[in-house]
Design a protein around this motif. Sequence first.
Motif, PDB file in Angstrom:
ATOM      1  N   LEU A 520       0.833  -1.200   0.000  1.00 28.22           N
ATOM      2  CA  LEU A 520       0.000   0.000   0.000  1.00 28.22           C
ATOM      3  C   LEU A 520       0.867   1.249   0.000  1.00 28.22           C
ATOM      4  N   THR A 521       1.992   1.217   0.708  1.00 28.87           N
ATOM      5  CA  THR A 521       2.911   2.355   0.721  1.00 28.87           C
ATOM      6  C   THR A 521       3.416   2.649  -0.683  1.00 28.87           C
ATOM      7  N   ARG A 522       3.787   1.616  -1.418  1.00 30.66           N
ATOM      8  CA  ARG A 522       4.282   1.814  -2.781  1.00 30.66           C
ATOM      9  C   ARG A 522       3.198   2.361  -3.692  1.00 30.66           C
ATOM     10  N   ILE A 523       1.978   1.851  -3.536  1.00 29.44           N
ATOM     11  CA  ILE A 523       0.868   2.339  -4.368  1.00 29.44           C
ATOM     12  C   ILE A 523       0.620   3.825  -4.106  1.00 29.44           C
ATOM     13  N   VAL A 524       0.580   4.197  -2.838  1.00 28.93           N
ATOM     14  CA  VAL A 524       0.309   5.595  -2.487  1.00 28.93           C
ATOM     15  C   VAL A 524       1.439   6.495  -2.953  1.00 28.93           C
ATOM     16  N   ARG A 525       2.677   6.058  -2.785  1.00 30.66           N
ATOM     17  CA  ARG A 525       3.817   6.862  -3.225  1.00 30.66           C
ATOM     18  C   ARG A 525       3.794   7.047  -4.733  1.00 30.66           C
ATOM     19  N   ARG A 526       3.442   5.999  -5.464  1.00 27.30           N
ATOM     20  CA  ARG A 526       3.407   6.092  -6.919  1.00 27.30           C
ATOM     21  C   ARG A 526       2.293   7.021  -7.382  1.00 27.30           C
ATOM     22  N   ARG A 527       1.127   6.903  -6.760  1.00 25.18           N
ATOM     23  CA  ARG A 527       0.002   7.763  -7.135  1.00 25.18           C
ATOM     24  C   ARG A 527       0.237   9.216  -6.743  1.00 25.18           C
ATOM     25  N   SER A 528       0.981   9.427  -5.638  1.00 28.08           N
ATOM     26  CA  SER A 528       1.199  10.782  -5.132  1.00 28.08           C
ATOM     27  C   SER A 528       2.433  11.436  -5.722  1.00 28.08           C
ATOM     28  N   GLY A 529       3.260  10.673  -6.417  1.00 30.65           N
ATOM     29  CA  GLY A 529       4.457  11.239  -6.992  1.00 30.65           C
ATOM     30  C   GLY A 529       5.551  11.516  -5.991  1.00 30.65           C
ATOM     31  N   LEU A 530       5.542  10.817  -4.847  1.00 32.67           N
ATOM     32  CA  LEU A 530       6.590  10.994  -3.851  1.00 32.67           C
ATOM     33  C   LEU A 530       7.864  10.309  -4.342  1.00 32.67           C
ATOM     34  N   THR A 531       8.965  11.049  -4.334  1.00 27.45           N
ATOM     35  CA  THR A 531      10.233  10.516  -4.839  1.00 27.45           C
ATOM     36  C   THR A 531      11.108   9.982  -3.732  1.00 27.45           C
ATOM     37  N   THR A 532      10.796  10.299  -2.492  1.00 29.16           N
ATOM     38  CA  THR A 532      11.568   9.797  -1.356  1.00 29.16           C
ATOM     39  C   THR A 532      10.683   8.945  -0.482  1.00 29.16           C
ATOM     40  N   ASP A 533      11.319   8.146   0.314  1.00 23.15           N
ATOM     41  CA  ASP A 533      10.580   7.261   1.225  1.00 23.15           C
ATOM     42  C   ASP A 533      10.271   8.019   2.501  1.00 23.15           C
ATOM     43  N   PRO A 534       9.005   8.410   2.714  1.00 23.51           N
ATOM     44  CA  PRO A 534       8.674   9.209   3.891  1.00 23.51           C
ATOM     45  C   PRO A 534       8.898   8.485   5.196  1.00 23.51           C
ATOM     46  N   LEU A 535       8.927   7.155   5.158  1.00 28.49           N
ATOM     47  CA  LEU A 535       9.119   6.420   6.411  1.00 28.49           C
ATOM     48  C   LEU A 535      10.532   6.551   6.937  1.00 28.49           C
ATOM     49  N   HIS A 536      11.477   7.017   6.085  1.00 30.07           N
ATOM     50  CA  HIS A 536      12.858   7.130   6.525  1.00 30.07           C
ATOM     51  C   HIS A 536      13.361   8.567   6.461  1.00 30.07           C
ATOM     52  N   SER A 537      12.441   9.525   6.421  1.00 28.61           N
ATOM     53  CA  SER A 537      12.847  10.908   6.285  1.00 28.61           C
ATOM     54  C   SER A 537      12.506  11.757   7.496  1.00 28.61           C
ATOM     55  N   LEU A 538      12.221  11.127   8.633  1.00 29.50           N
ATOM     56  CA  LEU A 538      11.965  11.887   9.851  1.00 29.50           C
ATOM     57  C   LEU A 538      13.253  12.530  10.348  1.00 29.50           C
ATOM     58  N   THR A 539      13.167  13.761  10.752  1.00 26.46           N
ATOM     59  CA  THR A 539      14.327  14.437  11.310  1.00 26.46           C
ATOM     60  C   THR A 539      14.456  14.113  12.782  1.00 26.46           C
ATOM     61  N   GLN A 540      15.623  14.429  13.343  1.00 26.49           N
ATOM     62  CA  GLN A 540      15.828  14.193  14.766  1.00 26.49           C
ATOM     63  C   GLN A 540      14.890  15.036  15.603  1.00 26.49           C
ATOM     64  N   ASP A 541      14.533  16.231  15.092  1.00 26.98           N
ATOM     65  CA  ASP A 541      13.573  17.058  15.840  1.00 26.98           C
ATOM     66  C   ASP A 541      12.224  16.356  15.954  1.00 26.98           C
ATOM     67  N   HIS A 542      11.781  15.714  14.883  1.00 21.93           N
ATOM     68  CA  HIS A 542      10.504  15.007  14.923  1.00 21.93           C
ATOM     69  C   HIS A 542      10.568  13.839  15.892  1.00 21.93           C
ATOM     70  N   LEU A 543      11.685  13.130  15.893  1.00 21.27           N
ATOM     71  CA  LEU A 543      11.819  12.011  16.807  1.00 21.27           C
ATOM     72  C   LEU A 543      11.806  12.467  18.255  1.00 21.27           C
ATOM     73  N   ARG A 544      12.495  13.565  18.525  1.00 23.38           N
ATOM     74  CA  ARG A 544      12.502  14.081  19.896  1.00 23.38           C
ATOM     75  C   ARG A 544      11.108  14.539  20.311  1.00 23.38           C
ATOM     76  N   GLU A 545      10.345  15.087  19.353  1.00 25.45           N
ATOM     77  CA  GLU A 545       8.991  15.547  19.671  1.00 25.45           C
ATOM     78  C   GLU A 545       8.087  14.371  20.009  1.00 25.45           C
ATOM     79  N   GLU A 546       8.262  13.235  19.282  1.00 26.77           N
ATOM     80  CA  GLU A 546       7.459  12.059  19.589  1.00 26.77           C
ATOM     81  C   GLU A 546       7.749  11.538  20.992  1.00 26.77           C
ATOM     82  N   ILE A 547       9.020  11.602  21.393  1.00 25.32           N
ATOM     83  CA  ILE A 547       9.382  11.129  22.724  1.00 25.32           C
ATOM     84  C   ILE A 547       8.794  12.020  23.803  1.00 25.32           C
ATOM     85  N   SER A 548       8.743  13.330  23.523  1.00 24.76           N
ATOM     86  CA  SER A 548       8.231  14.263  24.528  1.00 24.76           C
ATOM     87  C   SER A 548       6.720  14.351  24.491  1.00 24.76           C
TER      88      SER A 548
END
Length: 548
Positions: A520-548
């Motif tokens: 499903l991730t591949r289908i959505v990425r292909r339909r949306s034209g996403l060129t990068t994998d959003p599951l691996h593009s979280l920044t450290q700031d986002h990770l710290r925010e999830e922890i807090s």
Amino acid sequence: MPGLTSSLILVLPLPLLLVGLVARSREDRHVRTIKTWAQVAAWFALGGSVFAAGSYCLGVTRSQTYAAIHLPARLGLLAISIDVDSLTVFMLVLVALVGLVVIRYSSPYLKGDVHEGRFHGGLTLTLGSFLLLISSGNIWEFLILWVVTSLFLHELLAFYRNRPVAVLAARKHYLLQRVADASLLTAFVLIVGTLHTSQFSDIMAALRGIPGYASVSLQIASGLLVVGAVLKSAQFPFHGWLIQVMEAPTPVSALLHAGIIYTGAFLLLRLVPIVSRVAWTGDTLILVGLVSISTASLMMMTTTNIKGSLAYSTCGQIGFLLMECGLGLYSLVLLHIAAHAVYKAHAFLSSGSVVEYFRGPALPLPMPLSVSIWKTLESLAMASTIVVGTALMFGISLVKQAPVAVMGIILTVAISQLVLHALNMREPSIGGFLWIVIGISASISIVYFALEVLFAKLFRPMWLTVQGAGPTHDALLGLIVAVFVGLLIVQQRLPQILRHPFWQSIYVHLFNDLYVDMLLTRIVRRRSGLTTDPLHSLTQDHLREEIS
């Protein structure tokens, strides 16, 4: 008085919708005023729903239609209709309460955000449309609100449009919801074409002249209703978006997991007269629920994210609800919804403070296998004594009713965990603490059976159910017991199990969600034209925010 009550139910979501429309048109201006009126509208919805519930308890039961138009192709009426029954008033009070809490929490949570006004607009529109869906008495009205609510929720899920995971999850949600819409539309066309009515309140009367297996169209419709409910409930393997929406604001997660996620179960409850007439539909719900319970529970053991763990918990609990629907325990479904909604709203809104409890984790001391097995059996014996004794006290037979017996076994497994915790403690005061835990366990069992009896008296007259029978149904009952006992063993022996390479590899696969979401991730990425994998593009700031 009956007309006044139904009119109040129709009007109580309107202030929320009005505030939402104004907020969208203001483009994040006058935020303070919008927040104030959003809370006023939420208080009005809660007060109105409580008043409607009180009026219903006094004998107000009349449903009412305010406007209607005839649809072509013998599709019945599209009507603005209010269905006043115990299911309606119960869900109205519950959702209005959760909505008020979420709106009040959102006021300081989003303070200072550049799109704060847009958020409150989307929140009030989603809540208002969901309240209208709950009270709708017409099939086509329900379908329209089903779609509208999901569209408003989609905007909330994609509120942080610069977060790739949030966008991905929202687009997955959007795609699956459109499939659910198509399933529900087809099911409704078959139902109206067969029963010649588009009002929920007339379905049971229309079914009286039709034998359970005489109509192929109703059997197909029942299957499509199950498909729509499963997709709406984010059940395995369509659960990926529910886990990834942790990137949305916390109030959105709370409203979703403590309210809107019940839409699929609510659909089944509203159409019990149809679904319960087809035996294989109940068996399918049991099987789907069991698969989600087992997979979500195992995956939750591997996750290191607090909100992700809560999301897996929701997936498993909704699977539990669908399993209860398959067992025909509809009153117990409502009791489960009430308990889960209150717990999950609190869990998400307080998820940031949970970290404090894990800053200094205490690892349990290893225990010999023979000792562990003996204590587990001892805790199960104590728990079963408590459960059986309480059931007898309330006059509930755990022998004559197989589904009730299965739920009793599940309650026994749950209570045994409390007793086992006391047995595993090695302090000198173990004896006194054990008796305290036994007292708490007995209180839990008493409250459970008391509420079950109460909900059965309140809601059972709504439904004429057909109990499942046959070897397949009996086998599924045994499978339910085996799954819960198996999860208990895995939870107790997880450190020892993970010493073996085979189970270590299984752990890795579970940590990666069994890879079922990748397609499903591949289908959505292909339909949306996403060129990068959003599951691996979280920044450290986002990770710290999830922890807090």
